[in-house]
Enzyme design. Structure first.
Site, PDB file in Angstrom:
ATOM      1  N   CYS A  30      -2.913   1.893   6.406  1.00  0.00           N
ATOM      2  CA  CYS A  30      -3.117   1.085   7.624  1.00  0.00           C
ATOM      3  C   CYS A  30      -3.715   1.905   8.755  1.00  0.00           C
ATOM      4  O   CYS A  30      -4.441   1.378   9.583  1.00  0.00           O
ATOM      5  CB  CYS A  30      -1.798   0.468   8.060  1.00  0.00           C
ATOM      6  SG  CYS A  30      -0.501   1.687   8.272  1.00  0.00           S
TER       7      CYS A  30
ATOM      8  N   GLY B 176       2.191  -5.755   7.228  1.00  0.00           N
ATOM      9  CA  GLY B 176       1.145  -6.368   6.404  1.00  0.00           C
ATOM     10  C   GLY B 176      -0.077  -6.687   7.231  1.00  0.00           C
ATOM     11  O   GLY B 176      -0.333  -6.054   8.260  1.00  0.00           O
ATOM     12  N   SER B 177      -0.805  -7.700   6.789  1.00  0.00           N
ATOM     13  CA  SER B 177      -2.108  -7.984   7.400  1.00  0.00           C
ATOM     14  C   SER B 177      -1.975  -8.811   8.680  1.00  0.00           C
ATOM     15  O   SER B 177      -0.952  -9.468   8.911  1.00  0.00           O
ATOM     16  CB  SER B 177      -2.968  -8.736   6.385  1.00  0.00           C
ATOM     17  OG  SER B 177      -2.330  -9.952   6.061  1.00  0.00           O
TER      18      SER B 177
ATOM     19  N   ASN C 223       0.802  -1.240   0.000  1.00  0.00           N
ATOM     20  CA  ASN C 223       0.000   0.000   0.000  1.00  0.00           C
ATOM     21  C   ASN C 223       0.830   1.282   0.000  1.00  0.00           C
ATOM     22  O   ASN C 223       0.401   2.286  -0.570  1.00  0.00           O
ATOM     23  CB  ASN C 223      -1.041  -0.028   1.128  1.00  0.00           C
ATOM     24  CG  ASN C 223      -0.433  -0.071   2.502  1.00  0.00           C
ATOM     25  OD1 ASN C 223       0.643  -0.646   2.689  1.00  0.00           O
ATOM     26  ND2 ASN C 223      -1.091   0.518   3.451  1.00  0.00           N
TER      27      ASN C 223
ATOM     28  N   GLU D 220     -11.256  -4.940   8.540  1.00  0.00           N
ATOM     29  CA  GLU D 220     -10.623  -3.704   8.046  1.00  0.00           C
ATOM     30  C   GLU D 220     -11.076  -3.451   6.601  1.00  0.00           C
ATOM     31  O   GLU D 220     -11.029  -4.352   5.759  1.00  0.00           O
ATOM     32  CB  GLU D 220      -9.107  -3.894   8.087  1.00  0.00           C
ATOM     33  CG  GLU D 220      -8.306  -2.672   7.708  1.00  0.00           C
ATOM     34  CD  GLU D 220      -6.793  -2.957   7.722  1.00  0.00           C
ATOM     35  OE1 GLU D 220      -6.387  -4.128   7.859  1.00  0.00           O
ATOM     36  OE2 GLU D 220      -6.038  -1.985   7.565  1.00  0.00           O
TER      37      GLU D 220
ATOM     38  N   GLU E 256       4.114  -4.835  12.074  1.00  0.00           N
ATOM     39  CA  GLU E 256       3.352  -3.606  11.802  1.00  0.00           C
ATOM     40  C   GLU E 256       2.098  -4.047  11.052  1.00  0.00           C
ATOM     41  O   GLU E 256       2.146  -4.312   9.848  1.00  0.00           O
ATOM     42  CB  GLU E 256       4.204  -2.645  10.941  1.00  0.00           C
ATOM     43  CG  GLU E 256       5.438  -2.112  11.645  1.00  0.00           C
ATOM     44  CD  GLU E 256       5.134  -1.006  12.654  1.00  0.00           C
ATOM     45  OE1 GLU E 256       4.029  -0.436  12.613  1.00  0.00           O
ATOM     46  OE2 GLU E 256       6.016  -0.709  13.483  1.00  0.00           O
TER      47      GLU E 256
HETATM   48  P1  NAD Z   1      -0.282  -8.990   3.269  1.00  0.00           P
HETATM   49  O1  NAD Z   1      -0.173  -9.461   4.678  1.00  0.00           O
HETATM   50  O2  NAD Z   1      -1.175  -9.708   2.345  1.00  0.00           O
HETATM   51  O3  NAD Z   1       1.164  -8.990   2.567  1.00  0.00           O
HETATM   52  C1  NAD Z   1       2.299  -8.384   3.152  1.00  0.00           C
HETATM   53  C2  NAD Z   1       3.540  -9.134   2.715  1.00  0.00           C
HETATM   54  O4  NAD Z   1       3.465 -10.466   3.186  1.00  0.00           O
HETATM   55  C3  NAD Z   1       3.734  -9.201   1.189  1.00  0.00           C
HETATM   56  O5  NAD Z   1       5.105  -8.998   0.895  1.00  0.00           O
HETATM   57  C4  NAD Z   1       3.309 -10.627   0.855  1.00  0.00           C
HETATM   58  O6  NAD Z   1       4.005 -11.174  -0.229  1.00  0.00           O
HETATM   59  C5  NAD Z   1       3.665 -11.387   2.133  1.00  0.00           C
HETATM   60  N1  NAD Z   1       2.792 -12.553   2.337  1.00  0.00           N
HETATM   61  C6  NAD Z   1       1.504 -12.693   1.911  1.00  0.00           C
HETATM   62  N2  NAD Z   1       1.017 -13.896   2.302  1.00  0.00           N
HETATM   63  C7  NAD Z   1       2.018 -14.509   2.988  1.00  0.00           C
HETATM   64  C8  NAD Z   1       2.135 -15.767   3.632  1.00  0.00           C
HETATM   65  N3  NAD Z   1       1.120 -16.643   3.648  1.00  0.00           N
HETATM   66  N4  NAD Z   1       3.297 -16.069   4.240  1.00  0.00           N
HETATM   67  C9  NAD Z   1       4.314 -15.193   4.240  1.00  0.00           C
HETATM   68  N5  NAD Z   1       4.266 -13.981   3.635  1.00  0.00           N
HETATM   69  C10 NAD Z   1       3.134 -13.650   3.018  1.00  0.00           C
HETATM   70  O7  NAD Z   1      -0.631  -7.439   3.392  1.00  0.00           O
HETATM   71  P2  NAD Z   1      -0.882  -6.398   2.206  1.00  0.00           P
HETATM   72  O8  NAD Z   1      -2.172  -6.760   1.540  1.00  0.00           O
HETATM   73  O9  NAD Z   1       0.331  -6.231   1.378  1.00  0.00           O
HETATM   74  O10 NAD Z   1      -1.076  -5.040   3.054  1.00  0.00           O
HETATM   75  C11 NAD Z   1      -2.273  -4.686   3.616  1.00  0.00           C
HETATM   76  C12 NAD Z   1      -2.302  -4.917   5.110  1.00  0.00           C
HETATM   77  O11 NAD Z   1      -1.139  -4.392   5.703  1.00  0.00           O
HETATM   78  C13 NAD Z   1      -3.446  -4.195   5.797  1.00  0.00           C
HETATM   79  O12 NAD Z   1      -3.995  -5.022   6.785  1.00  0.00           O
HETATM   80  C14 NAD Z   1      -2.785  -2.990   6.442  1.00  0.00           C
HETATM   81  O13 NAD Z   1      -3.456  -2.462   7.559  1.00  0.00           O
HETATM   82  C15 NAD Z   1      -1.456  -3.536   6.791  1.00  0.00           C
HETATM   83  N6  NAD Z   1      -0.451  -2.482   6.862  1.00  0.00           N
HETATM   84  C16 NAD Z   1       0.071  -2.142   8.063  1.00  0.00           C
HETATM   85  C17 NAD Z   1       0.999  -1.106   8.134  1.00  0.00           C
HETATM   86  C18 NAD Z   1       1.613  -0.661   9.434  1.00  0.00           C
HETATM   87  O14 NAD Z   1       2.553   0.114   9.389  1.00  0.00           O
HETATM   88  N7  NAD Z   1       1.128  -1.116  10.580  1.00  0.00           N
HETATM   89  C19 NAD Z   1       1.368  -0.441   6.975  1.00  0.00           C
HETATM   90  C20 NAD Z   1       0.817  -0.834   5.776  1.00  0.00           C
HETATM   91  C21 NAD Z   1      -0.084  -1.866   5.722  1.00  0.00           C
END
Ligand code: NAD
Length: 459
Positions: free
Chosen positions: A244, A188-189, A115, A334, A210
Site C-alpha cells: 500500500c 483495503g481499497s 497483500n 494505484e 487503512e
Molecule cells: P479490497 O478492498 O478488495 O479487499 C479488502 C477486504 O475487503 C477483503 O477482506 C475483501 O474480502 C473485503 N471486501 C471486498 N469487497 C468488499 C465489499 N464489496 N464489501 C465488503 N467487503 C469487501 O482490497 P485488497 O485487494 O485486498 O487490497 C488491496 C488494497 O488495499 C490496495 O488499494 C492497497 O493500497 C490497500 N491496502 C492498504 C493498506 C494500508 O495499511 N493502508 C495495507 C494493505 C493494502
C-alpha cells in the site's frame, strides 16, 4: 455452526461479563498467541509461499518479524498503557482528581486485505485484544492458505466468544457489515473503504480505514543516484510492488532521469538476475485478474525495461515506464504491482501539478540532500506518512503512527497508537468533598468579579 448474528450475540454477552476488562487475562491470551505464532513460524512461510510465492525472507521481515515485535511490545507495556492516567484538575473541577480511563469499545470487526495477509490481519487483532475488545476477523479470500492458517491459530488460542475468524468473500463481508459493531477496522481499497464507511455510518460506528492510493517519490539532483536506485529497487519490488505504501511513481529532475534509469536497471538486474522469472526472490501477482488489470494499465505506456507478462503464472517482470502523461492509463489509479512510471520535473510547479492532480496519498518519499527542499516538500503536501531518502521504512517504527489522510484513509495504528485506536478515552473527574466553593451557586449578584479573577489566575 453458528450464524454471524449468533457469533456476535455471544461475543456481546461475553463482553458484558467484564472478563476482557481484566488486563492479566488479556496478557495471558496475548502470550498464548505469541507461542502459537512462534510454533507456526515455518507453516506461515509455507502458506505465503503457496499463496503468491512470497520468499521466506520477505515473510520474515514484513510479516512474521513485525507481528512478533508488536506482541513483545504490547506484552511488555500493556499494564502501563491500560492504567487510568491522572491529569491535572482545572479551576472548574477543583477540588478533584481527574483521570483518563482506557475503555475497550466492545465488539470489533476487522476486515483484512491479501497483500500482507498475515501481518494486516494479526496486528490489528493484537491491539484490539490488548485494549479489551472482542473480535470477529475476516481475513482475505484471495490468500486461502494464509487465511486458513490464521483461522487455525485463532481457534487454538481464543475462545470463540472473544475472537472468531470468519473466512469468506464479498458476500460474507457484506453480511458482517450489516451487523452493529462497536468499532470497525478495515484495511483495503478505496472503493471498498467507502462501502465500509457507509455501513458504519448507519449505526454511527467509529472506524479506522487503512486504504491506498498513488504514492509519489520525488528525486532531486543533489542525490547519489547509485544509492537511490539501490534503495528503490528494494522498496518498489518488495512483495512485487503489492504494497500500500509502495512508491507508485517517480518524479525526477529531468536532467538526471537517463542516468537514474540506467542505475535502476543495473540494480534491478543485481536483485533479480537477467531473467527475474527464475528468481526465487520475486513474489507473484496475487491472481490473474490483477495481472490483467496491470496489463491493461500498460497498454498505452512506453516500457523501457522489463515488461514481460505471463498471465497463467501470475508473473509480471519488474518494469519501468518512460515519462507517461497524466492521462495515460498507468497514471489513472494505484498500480499495486512491479511497474514503475518515471515522470520528470524542471520546476517545483511541475511537481505540484502532478501531486495535486491526485487524492492525498498514503505515503510520499523524497530523495534529496537539500534540507530546505525536503522540509518544504514535507510541509507542502498532505500525505499519510513518508520517508526521506528511502522507501517504506517508516512502517517499521512502532513509535510512528501509521495511517492515511483523505482518500488514503482515516485513523492510525502501530505500537501504542494501535492500543489507543481500539480504546475509548473515558474522562473521569473525581470530585473531592472537603471544600465546596460557593462562587458557582446562584444568586450570582456580586460574584462575577471574583469569577473573572479566578479564571485569570488558573489560565
Ligand atoms: P479490497 O478492498 O478488495 O479487499 C479488502 C477486504 O475487503 C477483503 O477482506 C475483501 O474480502 C473485503 N471486501 C471486498 N469487497 C468488499 C465489499 N464489496 N464489501 C465488503 N467487503 C469487501 O482490497 P485488497 O485487494 O485486498 O487490497 C488491496 C488494497 O488495499 C490496495 O488499494 C492497497 O493500497 C490497500 N491496502 C492498504 C493498506 C494500508 O495499511 N493502508 C495495507 C494493505 C493494502
Amino acid at each position: 455452526m453458528d450464524t454471524i448474528p449468533e457469533i456476535l450475540s455471544k461475543q456481546k454477552d461475553f463482553f458484558k461479563s467484564q472478563k476482557t476488562k481484566d488486563v492479566s487475562y488479556r496478557l495471558s491470551l496475548l502470550k498464548t498467541l505469541k507461542q502459537e505464532i512462534v510454533s507456526n513460524e515455518q507453516a506461515i512461510y509455507d502458506a505465503l509461499k503457496k499463496d503468491f510465492k512470497k520468499p521466506e525472507f520477505e515473510t520474515f521481515i514484513s510479516e512474521f518479524g513485525l507481528v512478533i515485535s508488536e506482541l513483545n511490545l504490547v506484552i511488555k507495556n500493556l499494564k502501563k498503557w491500560a492504567k487510568p492516567k491522572r491529569v491535572k484538575s482545572s479551576m472548574l473541577t477543583f477540588p478533584s482528581q481527574d483521570y483518563i480511563y482506557k475503555e475497550p469499545y466492545g465488539n470489533v470487526l476487522i476486515i483484512a486485505p491479501w497483500n500482507y495477509p498475515f501481518l494486516l490481519a494479526i496486528e490489528p487483532l493484537i491491539m484490539a485484544i490488548a485494549s479489551g475488545n472482542t473480535v470477529v476477523l475476516k481475513p482475505s479470500e484471495l490468500t486461502k492458505h494464509t487465511s486458513q492458517l490464521i483461522t487455525d491459530i485463532i481457534q487454538k488460542v481464543f475462545p470463540k466468544t472473544i475472537v472468531t475468524s470468519i473466512e469468506g468473500d464479498v458476500e460474507t463481508a457484506t453480511q458482517l457489515l450489516a451487523q452493529k459493531w462497536d468499532y470497525i477496522f478495515f484495511t483495503g481499497s478505496v472503493p471498498v473503504g467507502k462501502i465500509v464507511a457507509r455501513a458504519a455510518a448507519k449505526h454511527l460506528t467509529p472506524i479506522t480505514l487503512e486504504l491506498g492510493g498513488k504514492s509519489p517519490c520525488i528525486i532531486d539532483e543533489t542525490v547519489n543516484l547509485k544509492l537511490v536506485a539501490r534503495r528503490i529497487s528494494w522498496g518498489k519490488f518488495l512483495n512485487a510492488g503489492q504494497t500500500c505504501i509502495s512508491a507508485d511513481y517517480i518524479i525526477i529532475k529531468s536532467n538526471i532521469k537517463d542516468a537514474f534509469v540506467e542505475a535502476l536497471k543495473t540494480e534491478i538486474t543485481k536483485r533479480y538476475g537477467i531473467d527475474p522469472k527464475e528468481s526465487p526472490d520475486l513474489p507473484r501477482i496475487i491472481n490473474k485478474r490483477n495481472v490483467l488489470r496491470i496489463t491493461d494499465m500498460l497498454e498505452d505506456s512506453q516500457v523501457i525495461f522489463g515488461g514481460e507478462i505471463d498471465v497463467e503464472n501470475c508473473y509480471i517482470a519488474p518494469t519501468l515506464v518512460d515519462t507517461p502523461n497524466l492521462d495515460n492509463k498507468i497514471m489513472g489509479g494505484e498500480i499495486f504491482g512491479p511497474v514503475l512510471p518515471i515522470l520528470t520535473y524542471n520546476t517545483e510547479q511541475d511537481i505540484e501539478n502532478i501531486i495535486w492532480n491526485y487524492e492525498k496519498p498514503l505515503a510520499l518519499y523524497v530523495f534529496s540532500n537539500n534540507s530546505t527542499f525536503v522540509e518544504q516538500t514535507i510541509k507542502k503536501y498532505n500525505f499519510g506518512g513518508g520517508v526521506v531518502n528511502d522507501l517504506l521504512i517508516h512502517f517499521g517504527n512502532h513509535r510512528l503512527p501509521f495511517g492515511g489522510i483523505g482518500a488514503s484513509g482515516m485513523g492510525a495504528y502501530h505500537g501504542k497508537t494501535g492500543f489507543d485506536t481500539f480504546s475509548h478515552n473515558k474522562a473521569i473527574s473525581k470530585r473531592r468533598n472537603w471544600s465546596d466553593p460557593g462562587v458557582r451557586y446562584a444568586p450570582y449578584k456580586g460574584k462575577l468579579d471574583l469569577l473573572k479573577k479566578m479564571f485569570k489566575y488558573f489560565s
